[in-house]
Design a protein around this motif. Structure first.
Motif: not given
Length: 305
Positions: A235-237, A278, A130, A202, A276, A204
């Protein structure tokens, strides 16, 4: 150095012009009256094509003369097939050896281009969890980070020759065809889409339109060299992106691909899907670039036009 758009009718050489990003960049430059020269592996079929052997190190450097910019987007698809030992080597060679071939050729020119833009990827940073990262972050661990380090390093000859060199670390490009979204759209349209793993990782992303505009911005902006992240500002999950896909496409998103199943199906590449990243476009924004489609909903709708 003063930032300025390419002069009318400028010559731009593109390696990887047949790919999703390369073909869109070619259309954009051609529409503005620039001369695009495409590097191809096969025998040339048109006047705007130059043959090269990227992995064999063969190219006619003289054919690059007069270029205002050289853009290298060539490389075997990272997500095209399972990462066997042989295919990982193909991915590496297509990027590292191709970059070295082109960089050496450009460096040998008496009159060198204004800029050398080399493809790279947000995979440079590895799994960041994260934690948001920008261009100041170090390389991560694993196949993709080590590939990106070697890929960017292969451009050393052109940097040492004094040519402004930028590495565009691209995120997941939102496009109707090609790339990750080229595979996601049909699934979600059929109502078979859903989150991958627990959906907390995340992603991107960047709209294809903004990807092309950002590359052109890098070409035009003399203050931009070194790494430049090409990702949308927020950026989102995977869970949030899944919800957006359902919202924009008006489809349910009930299905879930459990992490063990993804690892079984994709092998080592599953780490890239479930990892992930981000990644923030700090240098792009600070240089004055404006995103046309900064949100996932706008990026998705732009791809579906």
């Amino acid at each position: 150095m003063n930032d300025a758009p390419l002069a009318p009718g400028s010559r731009v050489v593109i390696a990887g012009a047949s790919g999703m990003i390369g073909s869109a960049l070619t259309r954009s430059l051609t529409a503005d009256g620039h001369e695009v020269v495409r590097l191809v592996r096969r025998a040339p079929r048109a006047r705007d094509e130059i043959q090269w052997d990227p992995e064999g190190g063969r190219i006619d450097a003289g054919a690059l003369a007069g270029a205002a910019a050289v853009v290298n987007l060539a490389g075997a698809g990272v997500a095209s097939r399972r990462w066997t030992k042989a295919y990982k080597e193909r991915i590496r060679c297509s990027r590292v050896l191709g970059t070295a071939t082109l960089a050496k050729a450009v460096a040998s020119l008496d009159e060198r281009p204004r800029v050398f833009v080399n493809g790279s990827a947000m995979g440079f940073y590895g799994d960041t969890g994260g934690r948001p990262v920008d261009e100041t972050a170090p390389a991560g661990d694993g196949f993709l980070p080590s590939l990106c380090v070697e890929w960017e390093g292969a451009a050393t000859p052109v940097r040492e020759a004094g040519v402004r060199t930028a590495f565009v670390r691209t995120g997941l490009v939102v496009a109707r065809r090609g790339g990750a979204w080229g595979k996601l759209f049909p699934l979600f349209k059929a109502g078979l889409g859903g989150r991958l793993g627990d959906g907390s990782q995340y992603w991107s992303f960047i709209a294809l339109h903004d990807e092309v505009a950002a590359i052109r911005h890098v070409i035009d902006t003399d203050s931009l060299s070194g790494p430049v992240n090409l990702t949308a500002p927020e950026p989102l999950t995977n869970r949030e992106i899944t919800e957006a896909m359902g919202r924009v496409l008006h489809r349910p998103t009930l299905f879930t691909a459990p992490a063990p199943a993804i690892r079984l199906a994709l092998g080592e590449m599953a780490g890239d899907i479930l990892g992930s990243q981000r990644v923030l476009p700090t240098r792009l924004l600070s240089s004055g670039f404006t995103f046309a489609f900064p949100t996932i909903d706008s990026a998705l709708r732009s791809a579906l036009r």
